[in-house]
Design a protein around this motif. Structure first.
Motif, short mmCIF file in Angstrom:
data_model
loop_
_atom_site.label_atom_id
_atom_site.label_comp_id
_atom_site.label_asym_id
_atom_site.label_seq_id
_atom_site.Cartn_x
_atom_site.Cartn_y
_atom_site.Cartn_z
N ASN A 216 40.74 55.84 17.59
CA ASN A 216 42.16 55.81 17.96
C ASN A 216 42.64 57.25 18.15
OD1 ASN A 216 44.89 55.45 18.31
ND2 ASN A 216 45.17 54.13 16.52
N PRO A 217 42.78 57.72 19.37
CA PRO A 217 43.18 59.11 19.62
C PRO A 217 44.57 59.45 19.10
CG PRO A 217 42.28 58.09 21.61
CD PRO A 217 42.49 56.99 20.63
N ASP A 218 45.41 58.45 18.82
CA ASP A 218 46.79 58.71 18.40
C ASP A 218 46.96 58.82 16.89
OD1 ASP A 218 47.59 58.60 21.08
OD2 ASP A 218 47.78 56.40 20.99
N LEU A 219 45.87 58.72 16.14
CA LEU A 219 45.96 58.78 14.68
C LEU A 219 46.41 60.17 14.23
CD1 LEU A 219 42.74 56.87 13.57
CD2 LEU A 219 45.10 56.12 13.23
N ASN A 220 47.18 60.19 13.14
CA ASN A 220 47.59 61.46 12.53
C ASN A 220 46.42 62.03 11.73
OD1 ASN A 220 48.79 63.59 11.26
ND2 ASN A 220 50.49 62.43 10.40
N LYS A 221 45.91 63.17 12.15
CA LYS A 221 44.72 63.73 11.51
C LYS A 221 44.98 64.18 10.08
CE LYS A 221 42.82 65.34 15.91
NZ LYS A 221 43.99 65.01 16.73
N ALA A 222 46.23 64.52 9.76
CA ALA A 222 46.53 65.01 8.41
C ALA A 222 46.19 63.97 7.34
CB ALA A 222 48.01 65.39 8.32
N MET A 445 40.58 76.42 0.04
CA MET A 445 40.35 76.81 1.44
C MET A 445 40.37 75.60 2.37
SD MET A 445 40.09 80.07 1.76
CE MET A 445 39.30 80.19 3.36
N GLY A 446 40.14 74.42 1.81
CA GLY A 446 40.18 73.21 2.62
C GLY A 446 41.54 72.92 3.19
N LEU A 447 42.59 73.55 2.65
CA LEU A 447 43.94 73.33 3.19
C LEU A 447 44.06 73.82 4.63
CD1 LEU A 447 46.03 74.39 0.05
CD2 LEU A 447 45.49 72.06 0.81
N LEU A 448 43.17 74.74 5.03
CA LEU A 448 43.19 75.20 6.43
C LEU A 448 42.87 74.07 7.40
CD1 LEU A 448 41.33 78.63 6.14
CD2 LEU A 448 43.78 78.26 6.50
N ALA A 449 42.28 73.00 6.89
CA ALA A 449 41.92 71.88 7.77
C ALA A 449 43.14 71.18 8.34
CB ALA A 449 41.05 70.88 7.00
N TYR A 450 44.32 71.40 7.76
CA TYR A 450 45.53 70.78 8.31
C TYR A 450 45.90 71.38 9.67
CZ TYR A 450 46.29 68.24 3.98
OH TYR A 450 46.15 67.38 2.91
N LEU A 451 45.20 72.45 10.07
CA LEU A 451 45.39 72.97 11.42
C LEU A 451 44.84 72.01 12.47
CD1 LEU A 451 44.31 76.68 10.80
CD2 LEU A 451 46.64 75.81 11.02
N ALA A 452 44.17 70.94 12.03
CA ALA A 452 43.58 69.99 12.97
C ALA A 452 44.62 69.31 13.85
CB ALA A 452 42.78 68.92 12.20
N ASP A 453 45.87 69.28 13.42
CA ASP A 453 46.91 68.64 14.22
C ASP A 453 47.45 69.55 15.33
OD1 ASP A 453 47.19 66.00 13.34
OD2 ASP A 453 48.17 66.67 11.49
N LEU A 454 46.97 70.79 15.38
CA LEU A 454 47.39 71.68 16.46
C LEU A 454 46.78 71.23 17.79
CD1 LEU A 454 47.02 75.21 14.81
CD2 LEU A 454 49.13 73.94 15.20
N LYS A 455 47.47 71.52 18.86
CA LYS A 455 46.93 71.21 20.18
C LYS A 455 45.70 72.07 20.48
CE LYS A 455 51.31 69.72 22.22
NZ LYS A 455 52.32 69.96 23.28
N GLU A 456 45.66 73.27 19.89
CA GLU A 456 44.54 74.19 20.11
C GLU A 456 43.46 74.00 19.05
OE1 GLU A 456 47.65 75.16 19.69
OE2 GLU A 456 48.29 75.62 21.74
N GLN A 457 43.20 72.76 18.65
CA GLN A 457 42.21 72.54 17.61
C GLN A 457 40.81 73.00 18.04
OE1 GLN A 457 42.20 68.36 16.89
NE2 GLN A 457 41.53 67.80 18.93
N GLY A 458 40.51 72.94 19.34
CA GLY A 458 39.23 73.42 19.83
C GLY A 458 39.05 74.91 19.61
N VAL A 459 40.16 75.67 19.77
CA VAL A 459 40.11 77.11 19.53
C VAL A 459 39.85 77.40 18.06
CG1 VAL A 459 41.42 79.26 19.69
CG2 VAL A 459 41.65 77.52 21.48
#
Length: 614
Positions: A216-222, A445-459
């Motif tokens: 489901n591409p619309d899921l909230n990754k957080a 350091m795992g808290l940085l994973a919340y950046l996954a919701d950014l549009k630039e997650q590939g970067v």
């Protein structure tokens, strides 16, 4: 003289406080016969986080203290270049002693080590990032690069096995660099390795959140970042036994999944499914075996290094193993099957089943970056259920690597603190043998994973791969160099190779070859980083970004090394000054070797061949 009933009671029952006997000046002590309630669960839980008051850095056994004093006489303090004590007084001998007297719990068993060696820490580097490697270099480059790194790593892990069996100390390879190369290089390698695993945790969780959008591409990754973080922290709070059991289960799942994929891949390739024709090597002819030529091959090296990262964890776990002499050699030999089964065979089939120009592959800026080449291969066959099953395996693999990242970074930080190369608070070990403060730091350091919701997650994914990918090359190079220098000191101080509990099957030649191959990878990555594929069409800012994406670990290591060398004013350790006594396990080798030789005489030829590799 046999013990009296009174003596037995004094040993079994709690003792009352001292009381003064009536009409006398001496005290008497007697047992307390009242029943005492066991501590409540909450009290036991809280008490487990406290530091054990009986733990000591120096040996508790008087004989060990005598041995430590003798070693101190044999290994004089290493002075500065002018012959005077260093202003900041870094004591290599004390660092060796403290890592040898580790407080960590020794609860890992042979089965844990074997599964950690064969399947531990295999995650996005194989299941996800291999898609990008396939797109950049083509199937032949993918196979050659992973085979090259695999041969190099087999030699490296053999060298690590010899060192870890002889010196099962906390910190493993960073401690070996401090002991056999240069304390400043050990400092740089320790922080390099810790940083590699510190950024690996958010990297793996971001990759998990990308993979889970397959359904489901619309899921909230957080939401899923939170679930994975809680699971990883909970496993590591169970201590090394919890880590070992979790990795045992995770590795079994990964082994079964990869073996199943290999069998399925063979069937798919020969056209064994309804509606599917024979594929063979057609994708090697069209669109081709190589993509972007030799530069495409060199570009795959850093991805391959990232995929193999964590193989050396079996050496880091030596300090928490109940019987390293028995468990480690068997586990080290499993690396051969890890390289052959997981990487070479599986990726060869990937190259046969997925063309490198497939738009679903993980490439920079791709919106559909969630797909793994393993999933794509199954989707191309038109099988409905198996792609979802493979994605579940990838999620389990990601949880496994996240688990390993907290283990690797926390143990390395604690060992750095033991060597006075990090704040002392990081060496805090509670009553259950857990480096508690280091686990908290690593988990945060795992808290940085919340950046996954950014549009630039590939970067974000690209930069995290850059920080942690090439770091492994420095770690493996240091292991090979430390083994070379250890062998030189071992022979120079009058020891024979027969005295070693485990000898590298590749010998010194393997360590020299591993070191040379690692340096070749660094040179190749510099070339690819400075002049990437299609560099003529890129702007100056894009070229600079690409260079640091490929070579990020190098300035990190240089900064750590130069800063510590300027502060502590350390020198390259001479062979005569190397300490090959502190923390060494002797294992009563003559008796053990005689027993093993007698046992081997009765083995058939097939078993001798099998045990050589396993």
């Amino acid at each position: 003289m046999p013990s009296s009933n009174h003596d037995i009671e004094m040993n079994i029952f709690p003792i009352k406080e001292d009381s003064l006997a009536p009409g006398s000046s001496y005290t008497m002590r007697e047992p307390l016969y009242e029943e005492t309630l066991p501590p409540r669960f909450f009290d036991r839980l809280v008490d487990g986080f406290r530091r054990d008051p009986n733990q000591r850095i120096t040996p508790e056994d008087p004989l060990d203290e005598i041995h430590a004093a003798e070693v101190a006489q044999l290994h004089r303090p290493i002075l500065g270049s002018n012959g005077s004590p260093r202003p900041h007084g870094y004591d290599v001998r004390l660092a060796n002693l403290q890592t040898a007297q580790s407080h960590l719990a020794r609860k890992l068993k042979g089965r844990h080590l074997q599964m950690i060696a064969i399947g531990g820490s295999i995650g996005t580097g194989l299941f996800v990032a291999s898609g990008r490697a396939l797109e950049v270099g083509g199937p032949a480059s993918l196979l050659v690069a992973y085979l090259f790194i695999g041969c190099m790593l087999y030699c490296t892990v053999q060298a690590l096995g010899e060192l870890a069996v002889c010196f099962p100390v906390a910190g493993s390879f960073s401690a070996y660099s401090t002991r056999f190369i240069d304390p400043s290089w050990g400092f740089a390698m320790g922080w390099n390795y810790a940083l590699q695993w510190l950024v690996a945790l958010p990297l793996e969780i971001i990759a998990a959140s990308i993979t889970i959008t397959y359904w489901n591409p619309d899921l909230n990754k957080a939401i899923f970042v939170t679930i994975f973080l809680i699971a990883v922290v909970a496993i590591n709070l169970f201590g090394v036994k919890g880590y070992g059991e979790a990795e045992f289960v995770f590795a079994i799942i990964k082994v079964i999944a990869v073996i199943g994929f290999i069998l399925l891949g063979i069937v798919l390739n020969i056209g064994g499914v309804p509606g599917g024709g024979y594929i063979g090597g057609s994708y090697w002819r069209e669109p081709g075996a190589f993509h972007n030529g030799f530069k495409g091959l060199c570009s795959v090296f850093v991805t391959a290094a990232f995929a193999f990262a964590g193989t050396e964890l079996v050496g880091l776990a030596a300090a928490e193993t109940a019987n390293p002499r028995k468990s480690l050699p068997t586990a080290i030999k499993q690396v051969f099957w890890r390289i052959t089964l997981f990487y070479i065979v599986a990726l060869f089939l990937i190259g046969l089943l997925v063309p490198y120009d497939d738009p679903r592959l993980l490439i920079p800026g791709s919106v559909s970056a969630a797909a793994s080449p393993f999933v794509i291969a199954i989707e191309n066959a038109g099988i409905d259920v198996l792609p979802s099953v493979m994605n579940v395996v990838i999620l389990i693999a990601v949880l496994s690597v996240g688990n390993s990242s907290v283990f690797g970074s926390s143990r390395t930080l604690a060992a750095l603190a033991d060597q006075n190369q990090a704040p002392r608070i990081l060496s805090y070990v509670d009553r259950r043998g857990r480096p508690l403060v280091s686990i908290v730091i690593a988990s945060s350091m795992g808290l940085l994973a919340y950046l996954a919701d950014l549009k630039e997650q590939g970067v974000v994914l690209d930069w995290l791969v850059a920080i942690s990918g090439l770091s492994s090359i420095f770690t493996w190079s240091s292991i090979c160099l430390a083994h070379i220098r250890f062998r030189r000191a071992w022979v120079q101080k009058g020891h024979s190779l027969r005295e070693l509990a485990f000898k590298s099957q590749c010998g010194l030649f393997g360590s020299y070859m591993g070191l040379f191959f690692n340096l070749l990878v660094l040179v190749a990555q510099f070339w690819v980083g400075a002049w990437p594929v299609d560099w003529e069409q890129q702007s100056a800012s894009e070229l600079a970004k690409n260079f640091f994406l490929q070579y990020m670990a190098v300035p990190v290591v240089v900064v750590f090394y130069v800063a510590h060398r300027l502060y502590a004013r350390t020198n390259f350790i001479k062979t005569a000054d190397m300490d090959i006594d502190t923390g060494r396990r002797d294992f009563n080798l003559p008796i053990l070797l005689a027993q093993e030789a007698e046992e081997r005489r009765g083995w058939p030829k097939w078993k001798r061949f099998y045990r050589f590799f396993c």
